[in-house]
Design an enzyme around this catalytic site. Structure first.
Site, PDB file in Angstrom:
ATOM      1  N   ASN A 209       0.821  -1.268   0.012  1.00  9.55           N
ATOM      2  CA  ASN A 209       0.171   0.079  -0.002  1.00  9.55           C
ATOM      3  C   ASN A 209       0.750   1.163   0.195  1.00  9.55           C
ATOM      4  OD1 ASN A 209       0.481   0.941   2.888  1.00  9.55           O
ATOM      5  ND2 ASN A 209      -0.110  -1.227   3.196  1.00  9.55           N
ATOM      6  N   ARG A 210       0.246   2.462   0.089  1.00  9.42           N
ATOM      7  CA  ARG A 210       0.932   3.593  -0.117  1.00  9.42           C
ATOM      8  C   ARG A 210       1.421   4.317   0.966  1.00  9.42           C
ATOM      9  NH1 ARG A 210      -1.556   8.003  -1.654  1.00  9.42           N
ATOM     10  NH2 ARG A 210      -3.444   7.180  -1.420  1.00  9.42           N
TER      11      ARG A 210
END
Ligand code: PMT
Length: 394
Positions: A209-210
């Protein structure tokens, strides 16, 4: 606030060195004992005699000068300091401090002190914005140094740019903030998680994920600066490890669960800012999955354990809610579902808040459902607001 405080004023070789005389004068008038240390280059711009007449104190210019009243000068000065201000701070001095170089009195005293250090950079705008200068500043911030942004205006070159030494009142305010730095978490053990987990698909690919880890790292640094013992459990980030913090790597949800359960055994607070994957491969492939031409690939994913919901113990539990809609309602569900003391809801759809941004816009909700909406601010300021609430719960 400044009365009877010992302030070490480090003056380095920038054109703004003359302004240090005004700063020394205002600090002295405010009742502080100002001990001036000048670098070799500083004396090209202003004389020690000027400063001595202002502070009525001997000015330290050379590491090997016969010691005046100080026993082992640098250690005595470092111990006596309530705060250290380096103004103006040249790019060279910032680089030397970042590298821990101690071949002059200023570098040695900064290395030997436990007092808060405030740095006021002043230089040509291109030198200030240069990547290496900014890297040095980031490194020093990670060690708990505070910085005063240089002002925008006419520089020595005659050009307009960002690099001017701020005015004396702004510098004094930063010194007072440093002096007032609350050590209100000393004696407490705070566990923080940060970063995004990576769940392997095969030896090459993963589900990620970011999350950059900035929010969690800001919480760890803020808790450290307030005197807490900090354990930072970090998934995958590309951030420098904060100084004076126990850093534990935990790249996957399962590893993070293990490390959280170990760390909370002796902790007062757990703050989970990490973006933990909700799903992982039921069985990760042992070899790289070959792409069959023209065929789709189906992955069988299973839920990861809910670390925050399942972890047990007698400590303050703080969670984050990464939401894209119905921010407060969804966050409240997690607050009760995971039996939290606080939840920090952040809207992750905006570019200036949530994942990878340097700022965040959060709503803090306590277990009575009371909400406090904070305006957009730096993640470090958000961290201090969260710790203010945690302090109230301890
Ligand atoms: O790292 P940055 O780039 O600075 O971005 C910050 C952030 C957006 C990642 C951070 O502010 C944030 O919102 N972190 C929580 C992200 C997340 O996983 O939120 P969630 O709503 O999916 O999870 C709720 C809470 O449960 C979180 O505290 C999470 O750490 C925790 N959790 C989630 C899943 C899981 N299996 N176990 C957990 O403990």
């Amino acid at each position: 606030m400044l009365k009877n405080k010992t302030i070490i004023l480090g003056i380095t070789g920038g054109i703004a060195a003359y302004k240090a005389a005004d700063l020394a004068s205002k600090l002295t008038q405010a009742g502080a004992k100002v001990e001036v240390i000048m670098t070799e280059a500083a004396m090209k711009f202003i004389t020690p005699l000027t400063l001595r007449n202002i502070t009525h104190r001997p000015v330290v210019t050379d590491m090997f000068e016969l010691a005046s009243e100080w026993s082992v000068e640098h250690v005595a000065l470092a111990e006596a300091a309530d705060a250290i201000i380096v103004a103006p701070a040249t790019a060279n001095t910032i680089a030397r401090l970042a590298a821990g170089i101690a071949d002059d009195m200023l570098g040695t005293v900064v290395l030997a002190t436990k007092a808060p250090v405030v740095i006021a950079p002043a230089m040509n705008d291109l030198m200030y914005s240069n990547k290496v200068t900014q890297e040095n500043i980031t490194k020093l911030k990670a060690r708990g140094f505070s910085f005063i942004e240089p002002g925008y205006g006419r520089l020595a070159s005659g050009k307009m740019g960002k690099g001017r030494l701020p005015d004396t009142p702004e510098i004094i305010a930063a010194i007072e903030a440093a002096l007032g730095q609350k050590k209100d978490l000393s004696g407490k053990h705070v566990v923080v998680t940060a970063g995004g987990t990576r769940e392997p698909i095969d030896p090459v690919r993963h589900i990620g994920n970011r999350s950059s880890g900035k929010m969690g790292y800001a919480l760890a640094e803020a808790a450290r600066d307030r005197g807490a013992k900090v354990t930072l459990i970090s998934a995958n980030v590309s951030l420098d490890a904060p100084a004076d913090v126990t850093l534990v790597k935990a790249p996957t949800a399962l590893e993070m669960k293990k490390e959280v359960e170990k760390a909370v055994k002796k902790s007062d607070v757990l703050i989970m800012a990490a973006a933990v994957a909700d799903y992982q491969m039921e069985i990760a492939a042992g070899n790289k999955i070959k792409k069959e031409s023209g065929k789709n690939l189906t992955l069988n994913l299973v839920k990861t354990p809910d670390i925050l919901g399942e972890v047990k113990g007698n400590f303050i539990k703080v969670g984050f809610a990464a939401e894209s809609e119905n921010l407060v309602a969804n966050a409240k569900k997690k607050l009760t579902g995971k039996k939290l003391d606080l939840i920090i809801a952040n809207d992750i759809t905006k570019t200036d808040s949530g994942f990878d941004a340097d700022t965040n816009r959060v709503v803090i909700i306590d277990k009575k459902g009371k909400t406090e909406e904070l305006p957009l601010m730096s993640k470090r300021e958000v961290a201090d607001k969260i710790l203010d609430k945690v302090k109230g719960l301890l």
